[in-house]
Write an enzyme that holds these catalytic residues in place. Sequence first.
Site, short mmCIF file in Angstrom:
data_model
loop_
_atom_site.label_atom_id
_atom_site.label_comp_id
_atom_site.label_asym_id
_atom_site.label_seq_id
_atom_site.Cartn_x
_atom_site.Cartn_y
_atom_site.Cartn_z
N LYS A 146 -9.56 4.13 -6.44
CA LYS A 146 -10.16 3.91 -5.35
C LYS A 146 -9.28 4.11 -4.34
O LYS A 146 -8.03 4.58 -4.23
CB LYS A 146 -10.42 2.30 -5.34
CG LYS A 146 -9.29 1.37 -5.67
CD LYS A 146 -9.11 -0.14 -5.38
CE LYS A 146 -7.90 -0.62 -5.25
NZ LYS A 146 -7.68 -1.56 -4.30
N LYS A 169 0.91 -3.55 -10.86
CA LYS A 169 2.03 -3.95 -10.02
C LYS A 169 3.40 -3.69 -10.76
O LYS A 169 4.44 -3.18 -10.30
CB LYS A 169 2.00 -5.27 -9.16
CG LYS A 169 0.84 -5.25 -8.24
CD LYS A 169 1.05 -5.06 -6.70
CE LYS A 169 -0.11 -4.49 -6.09
NZ LYS A 169 -0.80 -5.59 -5.97
N LYS A 209 -4.45 1.38 0.44
CA LYS A 209 -3.48 1.61 1.47
C LYS A 209 -2.08 2.59 1.04
O LYS A 209 -1.66 3.21 1.74
CB LYS A 209 -3.01 0.50 2.11
CG LYS A 209 -3.83 -0.21 2.91
CD LYS A 209 -3.48 -1.43 3.73
CE LYS A 209 -4.23 -2.61 3.87
NZ LYS A 209 -4.25 -3.58 2.65
P1 ADP Z 1 -5.02 -2.55 -0.54
O1 ADP Z 1 -5.55 -2.46 -1.81
O2 ADP Z 1 -5.64 -1.42 0.45
O3 ADP Z 1 -3.88 -2.98 -0.09
P2 ADP Z 1 -5.95 -5.46 -0.09
O4 ADP Z 1 -5.24 -5.48 -1.32
O5 ADP Z 1 -5.12 -5.95 1.19
O6 ADP Z 1 -6.14 -3.67 0.28
O7 ADP Z 1 -7.38 -5.61 0.14
C1 ADP Z 1 -8.20 -6.13 1.26
C2 ADP Z 1 -9.51 -6.24 0.76
O8 ADP Z 1 -10.14 -4.81 0.74
C3 ADP Z 1 -9.95 -6.88 -0.50
O9 ADP Z 1 -11.38 -7.56 -0.38
C4 ADP Z 1 -10.19 -5.76 -1.28
O10 ADP Z 1 -11.19 -5.97 -2.35
C5 ADP Z 1 -10.82 -4.73 -0.40
N1 ADP Z 1 -10.67 -3.14 -0.81
C6 ADP Z 1 -9.66 -2.71 -0.88
N2 ADP Z 1 -9.85 -1.27 -1.36
C7 ADP Z 1 -10.97 -1.15 -1.56
C8 ADP Z 1 -11.92 -0.34 -2.17
N3 ADP Z 1 -11.42 0.95 -2.60
N4 ADP Z 1 -13.00 -0.52 -2.37
C9 ADP Z 1 -13.74 -1.80 -1.92
N5 ADP Z 1 -12.74 -2.82 -1.49
C10 ADP Z 1 -11.46 -2.58 -1.25
#
Ligand code: ADP
Length: 326
Positions: free
Chosen positions: A189, A107, A192
């Site tokens: 991965k 971050k 968002k």
């Molecule tokens: P982002 O990374 O999209 O902002 P968040 O940090 O809000 O998402 O994570 C929300 C949930 O989605 C968490 O449980 C996170 O482990 C899961 N998650 C986010 N991206 C992935 C991914 N590419 N594969 C598996 N789980 C994911």
Amino acid sequence: MSGIRPTGFLHLGNYFGAIRNYVKMQDDYECYFMLADVHSLTTHPDTKELKKNVLRVLAEHIACGLDPEKVALYCQSHLYETAELYLYLNMLAYKGELEKTPTFKDKVRQHPDNVNAGLLTYPVLMAADILIHRANYVPVGKDQEQHLEIARNYVNRFNHRYGHVFPEPFAFNFNKELIKVPSLDGKGKMSKSENQLATLFLADEDDVIRKKIMKAKTDNGPAKKNSVKPEYIENIFLLMKLVSNEEVIAKYEDGFNNCTIRYGDMKKQLAEDMVNLIAPIRNRVNAILNNEKYLEKIMKQGADKAIASAEATMQLVRNAMGLNYF
Ligand code: ADP
């Protein structure tokens, strides 16, 4: 207990890492699922779009199959008790440890102009979110494993110092292994905020899904029988395993092992199977979003359930800490 930040459209990583497990858990567990609006302020301080995003992500949770009657589906900011627990846990959190957290380092790299204390103490707030319901299981993707380890450290420190209040929370997935849904460009991965063209969103239209998948990196196919798959090909198989049936997967595995695979055909098949998963969810989201009154009612109902659980925990916490003078 688990949570997702309302910082944009939900994607396939959120679906397979988190929400699919939420839906499976809802019949057998007491569940608290949270829209992490406060967490989103660490990187998205502008709140002009926040309500719209919260409503959208709420609708997306319901469209994926979550039943607000069975679970507490609530917003993090409605639970003031979490802020109190976060404050107490901060006294058990060490700066050096927090600075070493890989997600913090990432971050800082992404937001060098806004390295705020909230970003540093993100794992403490996340621990408070989980512990406020004294949760045992936390359905999350692989990227969250380390945060769970940190939460267990705080549990052990708290219980050791003040007496047993919290169970140790563990990351949870029905298939045992935690999931990481890879991005379509073979780098990292789905997420968002990063590489949006290589991430499949639950809001993507059918032709967008097809286009993104057809652009996924492939090559001319293996030169030798039974070769090892390069990572970007492994990723396409991984996505196929999430959405396609066993015969389809076996056909392409055989094709790879016999060097007869045609990646163009494989991606076409993957795209159709993906459309079959995403299109009904997208259509349900659009229908639910039209009904703001319904979404507000769900949010209130979720907050009431979550507050009742949080208040009970905070009574135990204050008693254990001796913060009960009269
Ligand atoms: P982002 O990374 O999209 O902002 P968040 O940090 O809000 O998402 O994570 C929300 C949930 O989605 C968490 O449980 C996170 O482990 C899961 N998650 C986010 N991206 C992935 C991914 N590419 N594969 C598996 N789980 C994911």
